[in-house]
Design a protein around this motif. Sequence first.
Motif, short mmCIF file in Angstrom:
data_model
loop_
_atom_site.label_atom_id
_atom_site.label_comp_id
_atom_site.label_asym_id
_atom_site.label_seq_id
_atom_site.Cartn_x
_atom_site.Cartn_y
_atom_site.Cartn_z
N LYS A 1 1.10 -0.93 0.01
CA LYS A 1 0.23 0.27 0.34
C LYS A 1 0.86 1.23 -0.59
O LYS A 1 0.36 2.39 -0.41
CB LYS A 1 -0.59 0.05 1.18
CG LYS A 1 -1.92 0.94 0.93
CD LYS A 1 -2.55 0.71 2.54
CE LYS A 1 -4.71 0.88 1.70
NZ LYS A 1 -5.06 1.41 2.65
N ASN B 1 -12.91 2.58 -6.29
CA ASN B 1 -12.21 1.94 -4.98
C ASN B 1 -12.66 0.72 -4.94
O ASN B 1 -13.54 0.19 -5.40
CB ASN B 1 -12.40 2.83 -3.82
CG ASN B 1 -13.81 3.31 -2.92
OD1 ASN B 1 -14.33 2.12 -3.80
ND2 ASN B 1 -14.17 4.01 -2.53
N VAL C 1 -13.52 7.77 -6.68
CA VAL C 1 -12.52 8.47 -6.79
C VAL C 1 -12.34 9.51 -6.81
O VAL C 1 -11.69 9.88 -7.69
CB VAL C 1 -11.60 7.76 -6.18
CG1 VAL C 1 -10.24 8.47 -4.68
CG2 VAL C 1 -11.70 6.30 -5.14
N HIS D 1 -2.21 6.77 0.56
CA HIS D 1 -2.61 5.44 0.30
C HIS D 1 -3.61 4.88 2.11
O HIS D 1 -4.00 4.38 1.58
CB HIS D 1 -2.72 3.98 -0.33
CG HIS D 1 -2.07 4.40 -1.63
ND1 HIS D 1 -1.21 4.15 -2.12
CD2 HIS D 1 -1.94 5.42 -2.80
CE1 HIS D 1 -0.64 4.19 -3.52
NE2 HIS D 1 -1.37 5.18 -3.27
N TYR E 1 -8.55 5.12 2.17
CA TYR E 1 -9.07 4.42 1.18
C TYR E 1 -8.54 2.49 1.86
O TYR E 1 -7.18 2.28 1.95
CB TYR E 1 -7.34 4.29 0.31
CG TYR E 1 -7.19 6.11 -0.67
CD1 TYR E 1 -8.38 6.73 -0.93
CD2 TYR E 1 -6.88 6.96 0.50
CE1 TYR E 1 -7.95 8.06 -1.58
CE2 TYR E 1 -6.45 8.14 0.37
CZ TYR E 1 -7.76 8.92 -1.13
OH TYR E 1 -7.98 10.21 -1.12
N TYR F 1 -8.13 -1.58 -6.69
CA TYR F 1 -8.42 -0.22 -8.03
C TYR F 1 -8.67 -0.29 -9.15
O TYR F 1 -7.63 -1.40 -9.40
CB TYR F 1 -7.62 0.85 -6.98
CG TYR F 1 -7.67 1.28 -5.63
CD1 TYR F 1 -8.97 2.19 -5.30
CD2 TYR F 1 -7.49 0.36 -4.27
CE1 TYR F 1 -8.96 2.45 -4.36
CE2 TYR F 1 -7.89 1.31 -3.09
CZ TYR F 1 -8.87 2.60 -3.02
OH TYR F 1 -8.76 2.00 -1.10
#
Length: 346
Positions: free
Chosen positions: A138, A175, A181, A220, A231, A236
């Motif tokens: 991430k 998302n 987003v 993120h 998030y 995604y």
Amino acid sequence: MQIPYILTVFVVLFLIVSPVSASLNKISANSPVFIGEADVDISAALNGCHTISWYNSGADINSATPAKSTQIYPINTVTTLIYNYNFTRDFYGGYTGTWYCTDLAPYYPVFVVEEPQLDIKVWDLDHNVDVTGKSIPKATNITYRIDTNLYKALVLKNRPNRNLDDTPFTVKLINPNELPVPGIYTGTMGKPGTQILSFDSKPYFTDSPYYWRDGGEWDHNARDLQGTTVYPDGTYSFVVSQNLNHMQDDYVTRSAAEREGKTTKTALVAFEKQPFVATVTEPPVTTAVTLSTQVSTQQPTESGTSLPTLPTSTPVPKKTTYSPIPEWLGIAGLVIAGIFIIRKQA
């Protein structure tokens, strides 16, 4: 009467406040055009030409027979067709490349027909690699990358009436909960320097590839003011689409596979679920002393806790005791003491 003056002022004001309309439909001579475009103004490209032709690759256009020709409109006629011309797949499919005016020699190029090509990737900025369809940590900095030949429609020399507000491209970020987003957090809310930047959903570019300029600013792991993750982990989607001069109308009856890479394209990336790491407090380091034997019985204190045990090797003080004096010895002592006192006084 001031009516003409008033009408003139009204028209000028109308032009000032009216939004500028899309202007990608007019092409210059020898400019790229794309199969599926509609209502294209080819008048400047034709420059009075009536018949256009396409030749096989490598053919001598001055002597070879064209593989395909069409008369746009008859000589000595007037038509509005040249202002809203359609590059249909039925006619131009399979005939990409330069089309020439073949009314009279010398022949000259009118336009260059191309198949639309559209691609989007998820790009790892930390390692400069494509991570589309992969699962990544991430914390990885990413952006989207668009590769396309449609950028040529935004080049001034090809479309002389284009303006900087025109773009046929739209990009969406979806998302894992299938929600769009609209913006990105550059950090956790409340943290100094944190901003919310608008997502680059209407990119305008005149070269390829194109990279989302703010992708590297996206945090993120950002949290909102309530401390909730903005998030979530999961997959995604970056979805790019283009509708240059109503091109999607040409693909509306076609399969999704035919539209993919022409009018739309999707790129997926998954943020890996972050492992839970427990916080462990290290106990203080103590030096242990080994005792040979410990007293087994502990006495509680007033607070209920036990006193530390004592080793038996430590000497314990003992109370000294004495035996009683015999009674006759005590009486004899008193008699002797009395005699001593009487003699002392005599």
